[in-house]
Design a protein around this motif. Structure first.
Motif, PDB file in Angstrom:
ATOM      1  N   ASP A  19       0.787  -1.300  -0.072  1.00 30.20           N
ATOM      2  CA  ASP A  19      -0.025  -0.177   0.010  1.00 30.20           C
ATOM      3  C   ASP A  19       0.760   1.178   0.016  1.00 30.20           C
ATOM      4  O   ASP A  19       0.536   2.143  -0.786  1.00 30.20           O
ATOM      5  CB  ASP A  19      -0.962  -0.118   1.173  1.00 30.20           C
ATOM      6  CG  ASP A  19      -2.097  -0.972   1.182  1.00 30.20           C
ATOM      7  OD1 ASP A  19      -2.485  -1.299  -0.070  1.00 30.20           O
ATOM      8  OD2 ASP A  19      -2.652  -1.041   2.195  1.00 30.20           O
ATOM      9  N   SER A  20       1.891   1.022   0.830  1.00 28.44           N
ATOM     10  CA  SER A  20       2.908   2.616   0.824  1.00 28.44           C
ATOM     11  C   SER A  20       3.656   2.802  -0.248  1.00 28.44           C
ATOM     12  O   SER A  20       4.070   3.657  -0.455  1.00 28.44           O
ATOM     13  CB  SER A  20       3.644   2.438   2.408  1.00 28.44           C
ATOM     14  OG  SER A  20       4.730   1.465   2.144  1.00 28.44           O
ATOM     15  N   LEU A  21       3.841   1.707  -1.170  1.00 27.43           N
ATOM     16  CA  LEU A  21       4.645   1.611  -2.265  1.00 27.43           C
ATOM     17  C   LEU A  21       3.852   2.168  -3.614  1.00 27.43           C
ATOM     18  O   LEU A  21       4.274   2.301  -4.633  1.00 27.43           O
ATOM     19  CB  LEU A  21       5.222   0.424  -2.765  1.00 27.43           C
ATOM     20  CG  LEU A  21       6.650   0.233  -1.767  1.00 27.43           C
ATOM     21  CD1 LEU A  21       6.862  -1.087  -2.088  1.00 27.43           C
ATOM     22  CD2 LEU A  21       7.657   1.104  -1.918  1.00 27.43           C
ATOM     23  N   GLN A  22       2.591   2.558  -3.421  1.00 33.47           N
ATOM     24  CA  GLN A  22       1.894   2.927  -4.700  1.00 33.47           C
ATOM     25  C   GLN A  22       2.514   4.017  -5.024  1.00 33.47           C
ATOM     26  O   GLN A  22       2.602   5.121  -4.458  1.00 33.47           O
ATOM     27  CB  GLN A  22       0.315   2.977  -4.172  1.00 33.47           C
ATOM     28  CG  GLN A  22      -0.522   1.950  -3.484  1.00 33.47           C
ATOM     29  CD  GLN A  22      -0.632   0.785  -4.738  1.00 33.47           C
ATOM     30  OE1 GLN A  22      -0.934   1.076  -5.807  1.00 33.47           O
ATOM     31  NE2 GLN A  22      -0.346  -0.331  -4.168  1.00 33.47           N
ATOM     32  N   GLY A  23       2.714   4.147  -6.580  1.00 36.64           N
ATOM     33  CA  GLY A  23       3.165   5.076  -7.193  1.00 36.64           C
ATOM     34  C   GLY A  23       4.962   5.200  -7.157  1.00 36.64           C
ATOM     35  O   GLY A  23       5.239   5.993  -7.888  1.00 36.64           O
TER      36      GLY A  23
END
Length: 142
Positions: free
Chosen positions: A18-22
């Protein structure tokens, strides 16, 4: 920390995805390597193997499921839409959703391997709908 259990690893992996989106590919790849090292610390061999596979798939988790292109994918998507738009009684909606869940399972097994999980995941929406209808209408049983 010497050892990690699978549940802790998996929770961290999902949070990380989730935190690595993008994020750029290099960052995601570096995090995948870090998660593989963490997976290696799981004592149970079967859980460790599963964790390593999941760590390897981190870039795929970050990208998210790619939309399907097969006839099975489109049929399954159509089934979900039909069930969601069903205006029947709660009992009829549950029955419709259960039939769709079974058909989507069959479609997933017949689909190209790359779409198997994407199609199967569509059932989670229908299963939540079934559970919600049952909670709202306890007289329908389970």
């Amino acid at each position: 920390m010497d050892h990690v259990d699978f549940e802790t690893f998996d929770a961290q992996l999902l949070e990380l995805a989730d935190s690595l989106q993008g994020a750029d590919e290099t960052t995601v790849a570096a995090e995948a390597v870090r998660m593989k090292a963490l997976a290696e610390q799981i004592e149970d061999e079967q859980s460790r193997r599963l964790a390593l596979i999941r760590a390897e798939k981190l870039p795929e988790f970050v990208r998210g499921p790619q939309p399907g292109t097969s006839p099975q994918y489109w049929r399954a998507a159509s089934l979900v839409t039909q069930v969601i738009n069903d205006k029947g009684t709660p009992a009829e909606q549950i029955d419709h959703a259960q039939r769709a869940v079974a058909e989507i399972g069959t479609l997933a097994r017949a689909a190209p391997e790359r779409e198997f999980r994407t199609i199967l995941r569509m059932n989670s929406t229908l299963k939540r709908l079934i559970e919600r209808r049952r909670r709202e209408n306890p007289d329908l049983g389970s």
